[in-house]
Enzyme design. Structure first.
Site, PDB file in Angstrom:
ATOM      1  N   HIS A 348       0.784  -1.217  -0.048  1.00 49.42           N
ATOM      2  CA  HIS A 348       0.063  -0.031  -0.091  1.00 49.42           C
ATOM      3  C   HIS A 348       0.809   1.291  -0.109  1.00 49.42           C
ATOM      4  O   HIS A 348       1.959   1.196   0.676  1.00 49.42           O
ATOM      5  CB  HIS A 348      -0.852  -0.001   1.273  1.00 49.42           C
ATOM      6  CG  HIS A 348      -1.682   1.162   1.373  1.00 49.42           C
ATOM      7  ND1 HIS A 348      -1.553   2.149   2.403  1.00 49.42           N
ATOM      8  CD2 HIS A 348      -2.769   1.622   0.612  1.00 49.42           C
ATOM      9  CE1 HIS A 348      -2.517   2.980   2.342  1.00 49.42           C
ATOM     10  NE2 HIS A 348      -3.020   2.734   1.188  1.00 49.42           N
ATOM     11  N   SER A 349       0.317   2.010  -0.950  1.00 48.11           N
ATOM     12  CA  SER A 349       1.298   3.607  -0.921  1.00 48.11           C
ATOM     13  C   SER A 349       2.694   3.219  -0.997  1.00 48.11           C
ATOM     14  O   SER A 349       3.346   2.591  -1.942  1.00 48.11           O
ATOM     15  CB  SER A 349       0.845   4.171   0.270  1.00 48.11           C
ATOM     16  OG  SER A 349       1.356   5.447   0.194  1.00 48.11           O
TER      17      SER A 349
END
Length: 699
Positions: A348-349
């Site tokens: 994520h990210s």
């Protein structure tokens, strides 16, 4: 316990009088000979928002704990795995420990009696010892049919058993004994319940024992992963729960046929090891005292991006992520020796960028770096590029290698040759075009002209060590560790990979490039996510096309999107019909007049002909555009990064989110953990590799 106290208590408390209780007593007169021991259920305690919350184990785990508890008196050495093997319960200590990550141990309790909490409607279990006292008192009351029993807990709490249907609990108040107050004056009574079946609590069924696939999940910046400031462990727990529910609804047929079990998701935490290096103390010395909360938030979250671009801490981050995944994988195999499934990774990210760089710098089983890996490293590509002989062999022009060798033209020199230079060497027109096109494409894949002065990354990379690979312009060299497995699919949620590659100086990803050890790559994002960027335009920059729309988990588009498309289609139809009518009217004014003596039927036919022709022409015009779009969609080749499949997948925004994109921007970046659409796409792609498909394919 003295009977006068019981009589005084029963007369002064607000509970029903003996006359009013007589009906309950008459109803339960038959219970005396029907006493049944209480069924225990096991709970564990979690601190949520600084409050102790007692959470029940699922039914299978509770049964296993009860069987282990009843197998013998000595439970000190007994360890029972629970929660799908992610936690171990030490029966002797009555403690629950996390297996794969660091977590504060939680208390475990064998629960039979409960009382309602102070500020909420959740029930709190009594201690095991006092619950046994309550159960013995209850058994005597039922057997002898003698009620109005009063007990005092170790915490000086008063519990009164009026009858099987009415049992209350009074909190102690300081000074109550000095003033001789009775339980009536000690506040509002709380309800007491016997057995877990009499309290309102959700007890889930256990997870399938069979694990088909393992997915490691790497978080982004900061210790919190959602708007509720929860850790990566809690967010992955949510994602796992969503996936288990989807397996029951969308893979029901495969579950009934026992084709599948479940997918295990395990979190990988790199933030804590990074910030335990003492860097926080150093930052605190130079942090200004003003707007303290904002500066603390910046130091704890946003600075992780700068840490990853730092020579020292970038090495710490990649080492932590890779070593954690290797450690958890080894431990997982030890605890699941029968596991035969594959492994995938999700980030994520910023976590997706970390995984992207690690995967880019892996080696295959033979120890060779992927031949096209130089396309992702615009500054240094030693060891990744093919030799001149191999290049010519790839172009089926091996017969000209002797010519170049005679002229002492190596690969770099050949890249600088013009068409006239090749012509003077005696290279025919066809091969010249092939060579020039090959090196021109290679230059575009590299992305930019090399800087005239050597960059920092060029100076710091030892050429003799193939383990050192550059991350990009402005990024110092990092020694990337090896993973102990080959990931099958890489899922990126809300990923800034495209932006970072562009900032590093990479304009294009070679369509032939693929990860050395990973076959699949899915870039999943919300349309309003401010951190997410696309990948496909870097592979095919000359073609503009939309990302793949992720289907709704209920099998259709969201209603507001269908309405929007319907209105757009309706306006286009109205526009086309209006243009067709105007065209027909113009033709009726400009066409030649019909003969005067023409039969009526023929006239009708001739009048109908232009209408039909105009309708046909308008229909053709209407269908030309969508047909053209449909024909253009299949030929789009987005390269081999995802095995020839599409890479960018966009979620459908919710109706409330479509009102204001900026208002839901931050929420959109943190929405993936509870997104059924995201989880379903992950499950669909994972199980497709095993030949298992959805019950009803999504459209």
């Amino acid at each position: 316990m003295s009977s006068p106290e019981s009589r005084q208590l029963s007369q002064s408390d607000p509970s029903p009088s003996p006359n009013s209780c007589s009906s309950f007593e008459l109803i339960d007169m038959d219970v005396g000979s029907l006493y049944e021991p209480v069924s225990p259920h096991w709970f564990y305690c979690k601190m949520i928002d600084s409050k102790e919350i007692w959470i029940p184990f699922n039914s299978e785990d509770s049964q296993q704990l009860e069987e282990a508890y009843g197998s013998g008196k000595d439970c000190n050495g007994r360890v029972v795995p629970t929660d799908g093997g992610r936690y171990d319960v030490h029966l002797g200590e009555r403690m629950r420990y996390a297996v794969y990550w660091d977590e504060v141990p939680s208390e475990v309790r064998r629960c039979t009696w409960f009382y309602k909490g102070d500020k909420d409607n959740k029930y709190v279990p009594y201690s095991e010892s006092f619950s046994q006292v309550l159960e013995e008192t209850y058994m005597l009351a039922v057997t002898l049919d003698e009620w109005k029993k009063k007990l005092e807990s170790p915490n000086r709490e008063i519990i009164i058993l009026h009858n099987p249907k009415l049992m209350v609990h009074y909190q102690p108040i300081a000074g109550s004994d000095e003033w001789g107050s009775t339980p009536t004056e000690q506040g509002r009574p709380r309800t007491v319940k016997r057995g877990v079946e009499n309290i309102s609590v959700d007890i889930h069924c256990g997870e399938p024992l069979q694990i088909d696939h393992l997915v490691f999940v790497v978080h982004g910046i900061g210790p919190a992963c959602d708007l509720r400031f929860r850790s990566i462990v809690q967010c992955v727990n949510d994602f796992r729960t969503v996936s288990l529910n989807l397996l029951q609804t969308h893979f029901k047929k495969a579950q009934e046929n026992q084709q599948i079990g479940r997918v295990e998701f395990l979190p990988v935490n790199w933030h804590s090891p990074l910030h335990s290096t003492g860097v926080d103390v150093d930052l605190q010395r130079i942090t200004l005292p003003s707007i303290n909360r904002l500066r603390h938030f910046t130091n704890d979250t946003i600075l992780d991006v700068f840490f990853y671009n730092s020579p020292t801490y970038c090495q710490t981050i990649v080492d932590t992520v890779a070593s954690e995944m290797n450690r958890i994988y080894t431990l997982f195999l030890q605890r699941n020796p029968d596991f035969k499934g594959g492994v995938s990774i999700a980030g994520h990210s910023l976590g997706s960028l970390i995984l992207f760089d690690i995967l880019t710098n892996q080696k295959d089983s033979l120890g060779d770096i992927d031949s096209e890996k130089g396309s992702l490293h615009p500054v240094v590509d030693q060891g990744a590029a093919l030799t001149l002989e191999a290049d010519l062999k790839k172009l089926h022009l091996s017969e000209f290698f002797d010519v170049f060798e005679k002229e002492k033209v190596d690969k770099d020199a050949l890249a600088l040759c013009s068409d006239r230079d090749l012509q003077e060497m005696g290279i025919p027109l066809g091969p010249r075009k092939k060579i020039l096109n090959h090196f021109r494409t290679r230059k575009k894949s590299v992305g930019i002209n090399r800087p005239t002065t050597a960059s920092v990354s060029e100076l710091n990379i030892p050429k003799e060590n193939d383990d050192y690979l550059d991350v990009g312009i402005g990024q110092v060299s990092v020694k990337y560790p090896r993973l102990n497995y080959k990931p099958e699919i890489f899922f990126a949620f809300g990923s800034p990979i495209g932006m970072f590659l562009t900032v590093r100086g990479l304009r294009r990803i070679d369509p032939n490039y693929k990860f050395p050890t990973c076959k699949g790559f899915f870039n999943i994002y919300h349309p309003f996510d401010p951190v997410a960027y696309r990948i496909e335009p870097m592979v095919v920059p000359e073609v503009e096309f939309e990302p793949m729309l992720i289907p709704h988990h209920k099998g259709r588009k969201r209603m507001h999107l269908e309405l929007r498309e319907g209105l757009t289609r309706m306006s286009m139809d109205l526009k086309n019909n209006l243009l067709g009518s105007l065209r027909m009217a113009w033709k009726s004014f400009t066409r030649a007049p019909y003969p005067a003596l023409q039969p009526s039927e023929t006239a009708e036919d001739t009048e109908a002909e232009p209408e039909l022709s105009s309708e046909k022409s308008s229909d053709v015009n209407i269908e030309e555009t969508p047909l053209a779009v449909k024909e253009e969609a299949p030929p789009i080749n987005v390269g081999m990064l995802n095995g020839g499949q599409r890479i960018d997948y966009v979620l459908q925004e919710k109706p409330i989110e479509s009102f204001n994109e900026y208002l839901f921007a931050l929420q959109s970046h943190l929405c993936y953990w509870e997104s059924e659409d995201t989880a379903l796409l992950v499950l669909k792609e994972i199980y497709q590799t095993q030949g298992v498909f959805l019950d009803q394919p999504l459209q």
